[in-house]
Design a protein around this motif. Structure first.
Motif, PDB file in Angstrom:
ATOM      1  N   ASN A   1      20.652 -11.556  39.674  1.00  0.00           N
ATOM      2  CA  ASN A   1      21.829 -11.050  40.482  1.00  0.00           C
ATOM      3  C   ASN A   1      22.799 -12.029  39.269  1.00  0.00           C
ATOM      4  O   ASN A   1      23.983 -11.424  38.451  1.00  0.00           O
ATOM      5  N   GLN A   2      22.174 -11.914  38.215  1.00  0.00           N
ATOM      6  CA  GLN A   2      22.855 -12.499  36.177  1.00  0.00           C
ATOM      7  C   GLN A   2      23.268 -10.968  35.845  1.00  0.00           C
ATOM      8  O   GLN A   2      21.866 -10.396  35.247  1.00  0.00           O
ATOM      9  N   LYS A   3      24.100 -10.823  35.476  1.00  0.00           N
ATOM     10  CA  LYS A   3      24.473  -9.249  34.751  1.00  0.00           C
ATOM     11  C   LYS A   3      24.009  -9.520  33.292  1.00  0.00           C
ATOM     12  O   LYS A   3      24.055  -7.901  32.482  1.00  0.00           O
TER      13      LYS A   3
ATOM     14  N   GLU B   1      28.364 -14.157  38.978  1.00  0.00           N
ATOM     15  CA  GLU B   1      26.650 -14.281  39.161  1.00  0.00           C
ATOM     16  C   GLU B   1      25.804 -15.955  39.939  1.00  0.00           C
ATOM     17  O   GLU B   1      25.007 -15.370  40.229  1.00  0.00           O
TER      18      GLU B   1
ATOM     19  N   SER C   1      32.520 -17.798  39.321  1.00  0.00           N
ATOM     20  CA  SER C   1      31.650 -16.920  38.989  1.00  0.00           C
ATOM     21  C   SER C   1      30.703 -16.399  39.477  1.00  0.00           C
ATOM     22  O   SER C   1      29.681 -17.415  40.706  1.00  0.00           O
TER      23      SER C   1
END
Length: 467
Positions: free
Chosen positions: A157-159, A399, A397
């Motif tokens: 899920n980290q962009k 993320e 956030s």
């Protein structure tokens, strides 16, 4: 003949007294733990033999069980070298290549604009954010059980990455968590099964395993502790953590001795030292410089002698495996108290046994912080002109799928990270604050605070938007 006999008797006596003195010196290092408190197990290896194996302190305070060389500890990140050895065995078998892209085995993992390879993951040069840090920032306690799919989704899920792959070294447990997944894809077996069949079984490490199910029993398991906040007594750190790759191995002094010896005469895989030599090869950054990290091993020197080492920690467990390969000498320390420093004690043991070979060296000053950090800390700004109310609010956030809160408390700001206790925010520059080591860099839109970027060691540039 009488002279020869007398010489031999004197020699034996000298060696005995010398050994006794060494033993006493070693025991003095661990004297504070040689009682009914959490402590450690110690193994000293010299010229292929486990010459010293002893336990200090309690393995289980509730049942007054002593620590012994057979006691089984969680070894934290010392586990990572078993992961890399599995990877090299699979390379030897032709089932993977170190330069394979991660997506070959995990096709749903995001593309970040630059190739991410197995080699990047091994040497911590990937830029992938550390999942243990992310879990804490999300409000999860690592002592609790975490599902593999949940953790993988959090990483995916980290962009963005911390940096472009290969640009620099930054330790990331995510890399080894995912390497365990890759080992399973490439071998068709879990890392627990693959390591048992290809490493632990052949070496006779009968009490060593990748622990991937917290319902499983562990014979001779040592429990971990930390001192109570008032300094009197200990808290039991009950750990249901069973993720593997970043850690996950339980082992003993006696078993790790067998692993240590395989570095000198490898019997695993095809046999021979080629795979051992690869284990010591450090990663290379994009600029051609060394990443300073080999295959979950640190190559180093200590007082003029070459060393290979790695430490580990989680909950109240602490571990260190320190090897002086040219002297065929190793120190293995496994501890079960959070305040333990097995690395320091390992070098103290080495000072005793290798005193005739070590050279006294002066320790240089610590490296200064990067210049850009110094600049941000020394900028001139007027505290009286800072409007603290501008930073108050809730920030989200996506993320992490988590909201942080910033509120004013008299003349200061406080930050609440998930469900943690409030942290005081200290002004470090224009729109820059720090809170117990975390850094917040605020953004503005039309001169109004719109959000911030959050740096937390192994996670950088995490974006929050004001709600």
């Amino acid at each position: 003949m009488k002279k020869v006999f007398l010489f031999l008797c004197c020699s034996v006596a000298y060696l005995s007294f010398s050994q006794i003195a060494e033993d006493q010196d070693v025991d003095n290092i661990f004297a504070e733990w040689d009682m009914q408190v959490p402590g450690a197990a110690l193994g000293i290896v010299e010229d292929g033999k486990l010459v010293y194996a002893k336990g200090y302190g309690s393995a289980d305070l509730e049942h007054d069980l002593p620590i012994t060389p057979s006691s089984v500890f969680y070894i934290g990140s010392v586990s990572k070298q078993f992961v890399t050895f599995c990877v090299l065995l699979l390379e030897e078998q032709g089932k993977l290549n170190l330069d394979d892209k991660i997506q070959k085995y995990l096709p749903d993992f995001p593309e970040y604009g630059a190739p991410l390879t197995i080699r990047h993951f091994i040497h911590h040069t990937s830029g992938v954010r550390d999942y243990l840090t992310l879990m804490y920032l999300k409000g999860r306690d690592y002592l609790d059980n975490s599902d593999v799919d949940e953790v993988y989704e959090l990483i995916k899920n980290q962009k963005e990455l911390n940096f472009t792959p290969g640009e620099k070294y930054l330790y990331s447990n995510s890399c080894y968590f995912m390497l365990a997944m890759i080992i399973e894809k490439a071998s068709g077996r879990t890392i627990k099964e693959f390591a048992a069949n290809n490493i632990f079984g052949p070496l006779g490490m009968e009490h060593t395993q990748f622990y991937d199910n917290n319902l499983d029993l562990v014979k001779n398991r040592v429990f971990s502790y930390r001192k109570k906040s008032n300094g009197i007594g200990f808290d039991n750190l009950i750990m249901r953590f069973d993720l593997v790759g970043s850690g996950g191995v339980y082992s003993s002094i006696e078993d790790l001795y067998l692993w240590d010896q395989n570095f000198y005469h490898n019997i695993l895989g095809k046999g021979g030292q080629d795979i051992i030599n690869k284990m010591h090869k450090e990663g290379v950054l994009n600029n051609g410089e060394s990443a300073g990290y080999a295959f979950a091993l640190h190559n180093d020197t200590y007082k003029g002698l070459r060393t290979v080492h790695h430490a580990g920690s989680l909950a109240g467990y602490r571990a260190q495996l320190l090897r002086f390969p040219d002297e065929e000498f190793s120190v293995i320390i496994l501890a079960n108290r959070a305040d333990a420093d097995p690395s320091s004690k390992a070098y103290q043991v080495a000072d005793i046994f290798l005193k005739d070979k070590l050279k006294e060296t002066q320790h240089g000053k610590k490296e200064s912080e990067p210049e850009e950090e110094e600049i941000s800390r020394t900028q001139e700004f007027d505290l009286s002109n800072i409007d603290l109310k501008a930073y108050v609010g809730e920030f989200y956030s996506d993320e992490l799928d988590t909201t942080y809160k910033i509120y004013r408390d008299d003349d200061s700001l406080k930050l609440i990270i998930a469900n943690a206790d409030p942290k005081v925010m200290m002004v470090k520059g224009v729109d820059v604050f720090e809170a117990e080591g975390y850094r917040l860099r605020f953004n503005r839109s039309s001169d109004e605070v719109s959000g911030f970027e959050f740096d937390a060691g192994r996670v950088t540039n995490l974006k929050f938007e004001k709600q």
